[in-house]
Design an enzyme around this catalytic site. Structure first.
Site, PDB file in Angstrom:
ATOM      1  N   GLN A   1       0.825  -1.216   0.000  1.00 54.11           N
ATOM      2  CA  GLN A   1       0.000   0.000   0.000  1.00 54.11           C
ATOM      3  C   GLN A   1       0.857   1.264   0.000  1.00 54.11           C
ATOM      4  O   GLN A   1       0.424   2.303  -0.486  1.00 54.11           O
ATOM      5  CB  GLN A   1      -0.946  -0.019   1.199  1.00 54.11           C
ATOM      6  CG  GLN A   1      -2.023  -1.086   1.069  1.00 54.11           C
ATOM      7  CD  GLN A   1      -2.838  -1.268   2.326  1.00 54.11           C
ATOM      8  OE1 GLN A   1      -2.578  -0.642   3.355  1.00 54.11           O
ATOM      9  NE2 GLN A   1      -3.827  -2.134   2.272  1.00 54.11           N
TER      10      GLN A   1
ATOM     11  N   ASP B   1      -3.277 -11.549   3.002  1.00 57.22           N
ATOM     12  CA  ASP B   1      -4.602 -11.489   3.622  1.00 57.22           C
ATOM     13  C   ASP B   1      -5.261 -12.864   3.714  1.00 57.22           C
ATOM     14  O   ASP B   1      -6.291 -13.015   4.384  1.00 57.22           O
ATOM     15  CB  ASP B   1      -5.516 -10.526   2.860  1.00 57.22           C
ATOM     16  CG  ASP B   1      -5.217  -9.070   3.195  1.00 57.22           C
ATOM     17  OD1 ASP B   1      -4.483  -8.817   4.171  1.00 57.22           O
ATOM     18  OD2 ASP B   1      -5.715  -8.179   2.474  1.00 57.22           O
TER      19      ASP B   1
END
Length: 439
Positions: free
Chosen positions: A168, A324
């Protein structure tokens, strides 16, 4: 609140995967930066994505929720912070990371903050990488974490960032770079983890009219090694504008992993709609993982069919590009026969929680035999009934609920699935797995 199993009927059926959280974040941010009016269809309205909507409104975008779509009248890159206070992002680490760079495009100061958990997320690497680009961002607590003060000014130029902490950070620079004064050349230093998330960013940037040139080179001459440790990736984003468009958010493989794992663990058949075969999402890897564990997977153009006998086998899996999935895979491993080795996820230690540590500690409460490692864990199948704590982590709450297929389990602080999958209970119920929240 406590999340627990209410009832289990015949497991299987047809259900639509929820919209992608990652794409929803990016869609509303890019539409807010674009010139013109965008219509965003199938948006995910979760606690995290609402944080992105909130900060985009504060910086000048006009955003209206309609019955079928989210209308965003963009700023054309001309941002102005209308908030007199700190902008509260709750627990959305994605919003904090992506918007730290974007906020430098405002013509006045922006302060981004969030809840206690968000204020533990390290941000120093991103702030340091922004300095050569003429961006001044600092931690108000002087600890490299939120609240973050971002001052106006984004010259652009050349910078580099390590690729093994958070994709990110990379996406944040890429998204904002086209609106800097002279564009950005970004070098991502070895090793580049979670690369598919950056590919998702480049994909949606193209949809909104911004092109990126990319390449790579090896960091020393004559290198004959093929592994990623020698590779430096280069991204060049020239100065250009985002253009409004109509955009439909695809289904989320991360959230769908719980629906798929439900069938895999219990046995049965199901069809999960809105999962695209050509998706850029790294968490599409869950399909390969389940196949390796003995599950039958059929991939359609926009759906996945799954069939399982409920007899899972242990595997060795590298989750470096799909961190994730860690907790879902850990629960699958705990319900499988044999010992599963999970590697490549040291960067999962700086998520909502230290996901390696919390996953191991909660599995141990269920008498699971495991070994924790710096970049993952080894899990031998076999758990008992018990009570676990979500630690405020939405993925832990959802994944551990699946143990309730075969053992009594209660998850305290179990309501946190609202962060990414607000209709989690309803979706699971469509496949015959009844969950409830009790006080």
């Amino acid at each position: 609140m406590i999340l627990k199993v209410k009832n289990i009927s015949e497991i299987g059926g047809v259900v639509k995967a929820p919209p992608s959280k990652s794409y929803s974040h990016r869609a509303v941010i890019l539409a807010s930066l674009a010139k013109g009016t965008s219509k965003l269809y199938d948006m995910l309205y979760s606690e995290d994505t609402l944080a992105s909507i909130r900060v985009c409104k504060a910086l000048g975008a006009k955003i209206t929720k309609n019955e079928d779509y989210l209308e965003v009248i963009g700023t054309g890159g001309n941002l102005h912070n209308s908030s007199a206070d700190e902008i509260d992002l709750a627990n959305s680490g994605t919003t904090l990371r992506l918007m730290t760079s974007v906020s430098a495009l405002s013509d006045n100061e922006v302060i981004l903050t969030g809840d206690d958990s968000l204020q533990t997320r390290p941000m120093g690497l991103l702030m340091d990488a922004l300095v050569p680009l003429g961006v001044e961002a600092c931690s108000l607590k002087d600890n490299g974490k939120a609240p973050i003060l971002i001052k106006p000014g984004y010259a652009g130029g050349e910078t580099n960032i390590m690729g093994n902490v958070s994709s990110q950070f990379i996406s944040s620079i890429l998204i904002s770079s086209s609106l800097s004064k002279k564009g950005v050349r970004l070098y991502v230093l070895p090793e580049f983890k979670s690369r598919p998330y950056v590919n998702m960013t480049l994909d949606i940037m193209r949809k909104f009219g911004v092109k990126t040139l990319k390449g790579y080179y090896l960091k020393h001459e004559g290198c004959d090694k093929e592994h990623q440790g020698c590779r430096i990736d280069e991204f060049l984003v020239r100065k250009q504008n985002y253009v409004a468009c109509d955009y439909t958010v695809e289904g989320d493989y991360s959230s769908a992993s719980y629906l798929l794992a439900l069938i895999a663990i219990n046995g049965g058949k199901a069809k999960i709609k809105n999962l695209f075969r050509d998706s850029k999402q790294g968490d599409k890897y869950i399909l390969d993982i389940l196949q390796d564990m003995g599950v039958t997977i059929i991939r359609g153009e926009d759906y996945v069919e799954i069939a399982s006998e409920g007899n899972l086998k242990a595997i060795d899996v590298d989750l470096s590009n799909a961190p994730d999935l860690l907790i879902t895979v850990a629960v699958l491993a705990a319900m499988a026969e044999g010992t599963t080795n999970i590697t490549g996820v040291a960067h999962a230690r700086v998520k909502e929680t230290d996901r390696i540590d919390t996953t191991c500690r909660e599995l141990e409460k269920l008498d699971c035999k495991l070994t924790e490692r710096e970049d993952g864990m080894s899990i031998t199948g076999g758990v008992t009934s018990g009570v676990v704590d979500s630690h405020g982590d939405h993925r832990l709450a959802m994944a551990f609920s699946l143990i309730g297929l075969k053992h009594d389990i209660e998850i305290t602080n179990g309501e946190v699935f609202d962060v990414s999958f607000p209709n989690f209970i309803e979706a699971m119920a469509e496949l015959g797995f009844g969950l409830e929240l009790i006080k």
